[in-house]
Design a protein around this motif. Structure first.
Motif, PDB file in Angstrom:
ATOM      1  N   UNK A   1     -85.058 -62.565  26.229  1.00  0.00           N
ATOM      2  CA  UNK A   1     -83.532 -62.953  26.634  1.00  0.00           C
ATOM      3  C   UNK A   1     -83.706 -65.616  25.802  1.00  0.00           C
ATOM      4  N   UNK A   2     -82.618 -65.614  25.461  1.00  0.00           N
ATOM      5  CA  UNK A   2     -82.245 -66.859  24.751  1.00  0.00           C
ATOM      6  C   UNK A   2     -81.217 -67.350  25.207  1.00  0.00           C
ATOM      7  N   UNK A   3     -81.469 -68.769  25.945  1.00  0.00           N
ATOM      8  CA  UNK A   3     -80.332 -69.388  27.061  1.00  0.00           C
ATOM      9  C   UNK A   3     -79.227 -70.067  25.839  1.00  0.00           C
ATOM     10  N   UNK A   4     -77.813 -69.757  25.800  1.00  0.00           N
ATOM     11  CA  UNK A   4     -76.723 -69.406  25.211  1.00  0.00           C
ATOM     12  C   UNK A   4     -76.284 -70.743  25.343  1.00  0.00           C
ATOM     13  N   UNK A   5     -74.874 -71.458  25.149  1.00  0.00           N
ATOM     14  CA  UNK A   5     -74.019 -72.767  25.704  1.00  0.00           C
ATOM     15  C   UNK A   5     -73.000 -71.205  24.935  1.00  0.00           C
ATOM     16  N   UNK A   6     -72.569 -71.403  25.840  1.00  0.00           N
ATOM     17  CA  UNK A   6     -70.463 -70.203  25.503  1.00  0.00           C
ATOM     18  C   UNK A   6     -69.420 -71.458  26.294  1.00  0.00           C
ATOM     19  N   UNK A   7     -68.876 -71.084  25.559  1.00  0.00           N
ATOM     20  CA  UNK A   7     -67.061 -71.827  25.943  1.00  0.00           C
ATOM     21  C   UNK A   7     -66.443 -70.801  26.872  1.00  0.00           C
ATOM     22  N   UNK A   8     -66.034 -71.135  27.709  1.00  0.00           N
ATOM     23  CA  UNK A   8     -65.210 -70.051  28.617  1.00  0.00           C
ATOM     24  C   UNK A   8     -64.044 -70.089  28.583  1.00  0.00           C
ATOM     25  N   UNK A   9     -62.805 -70.114  29.295  1.00  0.00           N
ATOM     26  CA  UNK A   9     -61.369 -70.268  29.686  1.00  0.00           C
ATOM     27  C   UNK A   9     -61.835 -69.592  31.130  1.00  0.00           C
ATOM     28  N   UNK A  10     -61.803 -70.553  32.235  1.00  0.00           N
ATOM     29  CA  UNK A  10     -61.703 -70.157  33.218  1.00  0.00           C
ATOM     30  C   UNK A  10     -60.762 -69.842  34.160  1.00  0.00           C
ATOM     31  N   UNK A  11     -60.540 -68.710  34.933  1.00  0.00           N
ATOM     32  CA  UNK A  11     -58.948 -68.755  35.994  1.00  0.00           C
ATOM     33  C   UNK A  11     -58.470 -70.531  36.778  1.00  0.00           C
ATOM     34  N   UNK A  12     -59.426 -71.521  36.509  1.00  0.00           N
ATOM     35  CA  UNK A  12     -58.699 -72.296  37.155  1.00  0.00           C
ATOM     36  C   UNK A  12     -58.148 -73.400  35.843  1.00  0.00           C
ATOM     37  N   UNK A  13     -57.898 -72.905  34.824  1.00  0.00           N
ATOM     38  CA  UNK A  13     -57.541 -73.560  33.603  1.00  0.00           C
ATOM     39  C   UNK A  13     -55.858 -73.001  33.742  1.00  0.00           C
ATOM     40  N   UNK A  14     -55.546 -74.010  33.564  1.00  0.00           N
ATOM     41  CA  UNK A  14     -53.878 -74.129  32.912  1.00  0.00           C
ATOM     42  C   UNK A  14     -53.804 -73.166  31.569  1.00  0.00           C
ATOM     43  N   UNK A  15     -54.273 -72.531  31.024  1.00  0.00           N
ATOM     44  CA  UNK A  15     -54.197 -71.672  29.762  1.00  0.00           C
ATOM     45  C   UNK A  15     -54.624 -70.441  30.505  1.00  0.00           C
TER      46      UNK A  15
ATOM     47  N   UNK B   1     -53.758 -72.800  18.199  1.00  0.00           N
ATOM     48  CA  UNK B   1     -54.410 -71.782  16.637  1.00  0.00           C
ATOM     49  C   UNK B   1     -53.828 -70.364  16.504  1.00  0.00           C
ATOM     50  N   UNK B   2     -53.919 -69.563  17.945  1.00  0.00           N
ATOM     51  CA  UNK B   2     -52.897 -67.861  17.291  1.00  0.00           C
ATOM     52  C   UNK B   2     -51.655 -68.268  17.756  1.00  0.00           C
ATOM     53  N   UNK B   3     -51.375 -69.498  18.170  1.00  0.00           N
ATOM     54  CA  UNK B   3     -49.402 -69.646  18.706  1.00  0.00           C
ATOM     55  C   UNK B   3     -49.487 -71.028  18.886  1.00  0.00           C
ATOM     56  N   UNK B   4     -48.413 -71.977  19.230  1.00  0.00           N
ATOM     57  CA  UNK B   4     -47.625 -72.896  19.672  1.00  0.00           C
ATOM     58  C   UNK B   4     -47.473 -73.018  20.997  1.00  0.00           C
ATOM     59  N   UNK B   5     -47.314 -74.142  20.935  1.00  0.00           N
ATOM     60  CA  UNK B   5     -47.509 -75.232  22.730  1.00  0.00           C
ATOM     61  C   UNK B   5     -45.718 -74.155  22.636  1.00  0.00           C
ATOM     62  N   UNK B   6     -44.372 -74.049  22.250  1.00  0.00           N
ATOM     63  CA  UNK B   6     -43.255 -73.481  22.680  1.00  0.00           C
ATOM     64  C   UNK B   6     -43.723 -71.806  22.784  1.00  0.00           C
ATOM     65  N   UNK B   7     -44.607 -71.321  22.345  1.00  0.00           N
ATOM     66  CA  UNK B   7     -44.868 -70.050  22.553  1.00  0.00           C
ATOM     67  C   UNK B   7     -46.213 -69.425  22.034  1.00  0.00           C
ATOM     68  N   UNK B   8     -47.300 -69.421  23.354  1.00  0.00           N
ATOM     69  CA  UNK B   8     -49.046 -69.292  22.873  1.00  0.00           C
ATOM     70  C   UNK B   8     -48.959 -68.022  22.236  1.00  0.00           C
ATOM     71  N   UNK B   9     -49.720 -67.824  21.337  1.00  0.00           N
ATOM     72  CA  UNK B   9     -50.767 -66.316  21.767  1.00  0.00           C
ATOM     73  C   UNK B   9     -50.950 -66.228  22.615  1.00  0.00           C
ATOM     74  N   UNK B  10     -52.302 -65.390  22.629  1.00  0.00           N
ATOM     75  CA  UNK B  10     -53.753 -64.825  23.376  1.00  0.00           C
ATOM     76  C   UNK B  10     -54.847 -64.633  22.991  1.00  0.00           C
TER      77      UNK B  10
END
Length: 237
Positions: free
Chosen positions: A129-143, A54-63
């Protein structure tokens, strides 16, 4: 109300809340009926997730941004060696009749290295406080990239582009959205990268830098998901 990590959640068991700490702040998910500014604790926001779709490509990944558990972040050598206790963002309550559809949509949006987590969210108005779902890129993912030198990171963002558009627009959009949430919602990591980016842009206009612009046009086409009318970015955080 259910207890979440020792805190009381104001959301009922049948409610679906989503926390956004990146592009979701200014690009909401579909079918929400409440938008609440506030924060989570125990995390640090960093531009340490690669974006190949989405903000890059497989050849040139964004951040793009992800959340790092504060205890893990404290063990790393980060040039930005301080971070606010509160990670500001927005929580969205999804209309009950559309929860299944939005969950499918979010799973598509978050496929590039992000996984589902739950965390207590603290509304800025002081309500429970509210229990919310959140998407996180954890340190063990390859991105996950880990710490990066700030100037090199700003230059990388400046020259990256993907189907969602220029990576620099994501950075500057996040800075603007955060600053609009509250007088205390700014993020020094985001602001420093934005300042460096603006300096690169100014030098580029004067012909004083050899940092390359994106070299080839990138299609901004997306396939549709169910009845959702507009695709959002994978980095929905």
């Amino acid at each position: 109300m259910a207890a979440v990590n020792g805190e009381m959640a104001s959301a009922g068991a049948d409610e679906f809340w989503l926390f956004g700490y990146g592009s979701l702040i200014w690009k909401p998910p579909p079918h929400f009926d409440r938008r609440v500014p506030g924060w989570v604790t125990g995390y640090v926001r960093r531009f340490w997730q690669a974006s190949q779709d989405h903000r890059g490509t497989p050849e040139a990944p964004g951040r793009v941004v992800t959340l790092i558990e504060r205890s893990f972040w404290a063990s790393l050598a980060d040039a930005h060696d301080s971070a606010p206790e509160k990670v500001w963002g927005t929580a969205y309550r999804i209309e009950a009749s559309h929860v299944a559809e939005v969950k499918e949509y979010l799973d598509i949006r978050e496929i590039n290295g992000y996984t589902i987590h739950y965390t207590p969210f603290h509304p800025a108005d002081g309500s429970p406080s509210i229990r919310t779902l959140v998407y996180i890129g954890t340190p063990d993912n390859d991105q996950f990239t880990g710490p990066q030198e700030p100037q090199a990171l700003a230059e990388h963002i400046y020259r990256s582009e993907g189907p969602s558009g220029l990576n620099r627009d994501y950075l500057l959009g996040l800075e603007k959205a955060l600053n609009e949430l509250s007088p205390e919602s700014g993020d020094a990591h985001v602001t420093d990268l934005s300042d460096r980016l603006r300096e690169i842009e100014a030098k580029s206009k004067k012909g004083e830098t050899d940092i390359q612009e994106p070299v080839s046009p990138v299609s901004h086409e997306f396939r549709r998901v169910s009845s959702v009318d507009e695709q959002e970015e994978t980095e929905k955080v």
